[in-house]
Design an enzyme around this catalytic site. Structure first.
Site, PDB file in Angstrom:
ATOM      1  N   TRP A  37      57.466  42.024  29.055  1.00 37.65           N
ATOM      2  CA  TRP A  37      56.129  42.608  29.237  1.00 37.65           C
ATOM      3  C   TRP A  37      56.152  44.131  29.067  1.00 37.65           C
ATOM      4  O   TRP A  37      55.148  44.791  29.244  1.00 37.65           O
ATOM      5  CB  TRP A  37      55.593  42.253  30.626  1.00 37.65           C
ATOM      6  CG  TRP A  37      56.588  42.425  31.721  1.00 37.65           C
ATOM      7  CD1 TRP A  37      56.841  43.573  32.412  1.00 37.65           C
ATOM      8  CD2 TRP A  37      57.454  41.427  32.242  1.00 37.65           C
ATOM      9  NE1 TRP A  37      57.822  43.358  33.332  1.00 37.65           N
ATOM     10  CE2 TRP A  37      58.226  42.034  33.261  1.00 37.65           C
ATOM     11  CE3 TRP A  37      57.677  40.068  31.949  1.00 37.65           C
ATOM     12  CZ2 TRP A  37      59.191  41.347  33.986  1.00 37.65           C
ATOM     13  CZ3 TRP A  37      58.632  39.381  32.678  1.00 37.65           C
ATOM     14  CH2 TRP A  37      59.374  40.011  33.678  1.00 37.65           C
ATOM     15  N   GLU A  54      52.876  41.114  36.693  1.00 37.64           N
ATOM     16  CA  GLU A  54      52.851  41.607  38.064  1.00 37.64           C
ATOM     17  C   GLU A  54      52.484  40.501  39.049  1.00 37.64           C
ATOM     18  O   GLU A  54      53.031  40.431  40.146  1.00 37.64           O
ATOM     19  CB  GLU A  54      51.876  42.783  38.202  1.00 37.64           C
ATOM     20  CG  GLU A  54      52.337  44.058  37.512  1.00 37.64           C
ATOM     21  CD  GLU A  54      53.623  44.623  38.086  1.00 37.64           C
ATOM     22  OE1 GLU A  54      54.015  44.213  39.201  1.00 37.64           O
ATOM     23  OE2 GLU A  54      54.254  45.464  37.434  1.00 37.64           O
ATOM     24  N   GLN A  59      56.958  38.778  44.943  1.00 40.01           N
ATOM     25  CA  GLN A  59      57.956  38.072  45.765  1.00 40.01           C
ATOM     26  C   GLN A  59      58.785  37.093  44.946  1.00 40.01           C
ATOM     27  O   GLN A  59      59.232  36.062  45.461  1.00 40.01           O
ATOM     28  CB  GLN A  59      57.265  37.346  46.928  1.00 40.01           C
ATOM     29  CG  GLN A  59      56.602  38.290  47.899  1.00 40.01           C
ATOM     30  CD  GLN A  59      57.592  39.098  48.675  1.00 40.01           C
ATOM     31  OE1 GLN A  59      58.235  38.603  49.585  1.00 40.01           O
ATOM     32  NE2 GLN A  59      57.748  40.360  48.325  1.00 40.01           N
ATOM     33  N   TYR A  99      54.235  29.898  45.681  1.00 40.03           N
ATOM     34  CA  TYR A  99      53.044  30.659  46.092  1.00 40.03           C
ATOM     35  C   TYR A  99      51.857  30.315  45.201  1.00 40.03           C
ATOM     36  O   TYR A  99      51.368  31.138  44.429  1.00 40.03           O
ATOM     37  CB  TYR A  99      53.324  32.161  46.063  1.00 40.03           C
ATOM     38  CG  TYR A  99      54.195  32.634  47.179  1.00 40.03           C
ATOM     39  CD1 TYR A  99      53.995  32.189  48.486  1.00 40.03           C
ATOM     40  CD2 TYR A  99      55.218  33.552  46.967  1.00 40.03           C
ATOM     41  CE1 TYR A  99      54.780  32.643  49.536  1.00 40.03           C
ATOM     42  CE2 TYR A  99      56.017  34.000  48.008  1.00 40.03           C
ATOM     43  CZ  TYR A  99      55.785  33.541  49.280  1.00 40.03           C
ATOM     44  OH  TYR A  99      56.567  33.991  50.297  1.00 40.03           O
ATOM     45  N   TYR A 137      49.419  46.981  45.903  1.00 34.19           N
ATOM     46  CA  TYR A 137      50.567  47.180  45.020  1.00 34.19           C
ATOM     47  C   TYR A 137      50.193  46.917  43.563  1.00 34.19           C
ATOM     48  O   TYR A 137      50.422  47.755  42.675  1.00 34.19           O
ATOM     49  CB  TYR A 137      51.764  46.285  45.396  1.00 34.19           C
ATOM     50  CG  TYR A 137      52.728  46.214  44.236  1.00 34.19           C
ATOM     51  CD1 TYR A 137      53.577  47.272  43.971  1.00 34.19           C
ATOM     52  CD2 TYR A 137      52.679  45.162  43.332  1.00 34.19           C
ATOM     53  CE1 TYR A 137      54.391  47.283  42.846  1.00 34.19           C
ATOM     54  CE2 TYR A 137      53.482  45.157  42.209  1.00 34.19           C
ATOM     55  CZ  TYR A 137      54.337  46.220  41.975  1.00 34.19           C
ATOM     56  OH  TYR A 137      55.111  46.224  40.863  1.00 34.19           O
ATOM     57  N   ASP A 155      56.524  48.752  46.016  1.00 37.96           N
ATOM     58  CA  ASP A 155      57.025  47.403  46.257  1.00 37.96           C
ATOM     59  C   ASP A 155      58.287  47.491  47.108  1.00 37.96           C
ATOM     60  O   ASP A 155      58.635  48.565  47.608  1.00 37.96           O
ATOM     61  CB  ASP A 155      57.317  46.717  44.922  1.00 37.96           C
ATOM     62  CG  ASP A 155      58.548  47.303  44.264  1.00 37.96           C
ATOM     63  OD1 ASP A 155      58.819  48.496  44.485  1.00 37.96           O
ATOM     64  OD2 ASP A 155      59.243  46.591  43.536  1.00 37.96           O
TER      65      ASP A 155
END
Length: 370
Positions: A37, A54, A59, A99, A137, A155
């Site tokens: 990226w 991002e 995490q 997540y 963030y 971060d």
DNA sequence: GACCCGTGGGC
DNA sequence: TGCCCAAGGGT
């Protein structure tokens, strides 16, 4: 006096400042990681790719993200394409990365950018912060990296690097405000994006949590923690609580034609919206056989598969005993589970489903038990 | 501020 | 093995 005092040698140390940043940026240009990226130092990257990376990197390790990132940009090369996709597809492609609310918010954010911004990502932190899944963030990271705005993403890497550069002794998370202010003080007006990425690369490769490589660190001369020999002890973190265990029984129903019974979980909460192998409640103790059979999805004869499946989530540890059964293809049995959330998925199609890793483990454990 | 929310790798 | 860790966000 008694024994000569064994003081640590205190080298003259200038606090980290613009010269520190200049040294860091020189190091970055030579040693930066080549990631899919990124577009190169002194260049602004594609906002869509920066945003997507991002979100995935929240995490989550770079190594885990790269194959998912490649898969996503190949399938959905821009935000309009992602907005046109079905949520179900996005969840399928996200399965395994964890997540899962990130995947829902990813889709919601793409929809919002197309709907409210004509498919063009806004460039300021304030506007980015309004979008789903973009917190302080990520808003700062996109603004700095994709648009060159003077923003300061902080971060875990940057927290660690800053806490060492300035020898911040206050424990996290209380120290977050001070660390953020110190990081903002260092952020250069011209190359905020390169600065942020340089700090992250430094944290990932040099200023590591354990055994930091201070000897080869480009900013070691300005590092207060290194000068005092306490780099590895920083940042200080508040103690964590022990992880509780939960227990349940999962019911792997195989149809004679090779299909498996799966159920979609509620949209909110753990593994939200993903598919699961039906199971009992996950409680503090193993359910009794009586309790278990009450929540079984079909009435049949069950075989308990030896050995539980153990899976560790962030905040608890799960032990699932797998009960296995084979049922006929015709509907000569009663499906007690909520039928509208259930579906039969053939063994060969399992890989294309929105199956979390823990459920893949359950299925593999049950199917290999023959 | 404190919880909830996944997963895989390193030691 | 068990614990720590990883480019955090939502509530």
């Amino acid at each position: 006096m008694g024994a000569p005092q064994k003081t640590q040698k205190q080298l003259p140390l200038r606090p980290a400042g613009p010269d520190t940043v200049a040294a860091l940026l020189r190091w970055y240009e030579a040693e930066r990681r080549d990631l899919p990226w990124r577009y190169g130092p002194r260049k602004k990257a594609d906002p869509y790719r920066v945003w997507l990376s991002e979100i995935m990197l929240q995490q989550t390790t770079v190594k885990a993200v790269i194959p998912y990132f490649q898969k996503f940009v190949a399938r959905w090369p821009n935000v309009a394409a992602l907005a046109a996709a079905q949520l179900e597809e996005v969840l399928q492609q996200w399965a395994g990365l964890g997540y899962y609310s990130r995947a829902r918010n990813l889709k919601a954010c793409a929809d919002a950018v197309v709907r409210d911004f004509d498919g063009v990502f806004p460039r300021t932190e304030v506007e980015l912060r309004e979008l789903p899944g973009i917190g302080p963030y990520t808003a700062a990271a996109i603004a700095a990296i994709a648009f060159g705005e003077k923003a300061t993403p902080v971060d875990g890497n940057i927290e660690r690097v800053v806490s060492r550069l300035f020898a911040v002794q206050q424990p996290l998370p209380a120290a977050k405000t001070e660390i953020r202010n110190l990081a903002a003080t260092l952020t250069p007006a011209r190359r905020a994006g390169d600065f942020a990425q340089a700090m992250m690369d430094l944290g990932a490769e040099i200023c590591t949590p354990k055994n930091p490589s201070c000897l080869v660190c480009p900013v070691q001369p300005d590092c207060a923690a290194s000068a005092r020999g306490i780099a590895e002890t920083l940042p200080i973190k508040a103690q964590k609580l022990a992880r509780p265990s939960r227990f349940g029984i999962a019911f792997l129903v195989q149809r004679e034609d090779g299909a498996v019974l799966l159920r979609q979980r509620p949209e909110a909460g753990l593994l939200g919206g993903m598919l699961e192998v039906p199971s009992t409640h996950w409680g503090d103790a193993s359910p009794s056989k009586r309790e278990a059979l009450r929540s079984a999805p079909v009435t049949t004869s069950w075989m308990a598969v030896p050995g539980p499946v153990v899976h560790v989530f962030t905040h608890f540890r799960l032990e699932l005993v797998v009960y296995r059964a084979i049922v006929p293809v015709d509907a000569s049995f009663t499906l007690w589970a909520e039928q509208d959330r259930c579906r039969w998925v053939h063994r060969r199609d399992l890989h294309a489903q929105a199956l979390p890793s823990v459920m893949k483990k359950v299925i593999a454990h049950g199917m290999n038990a023959e």
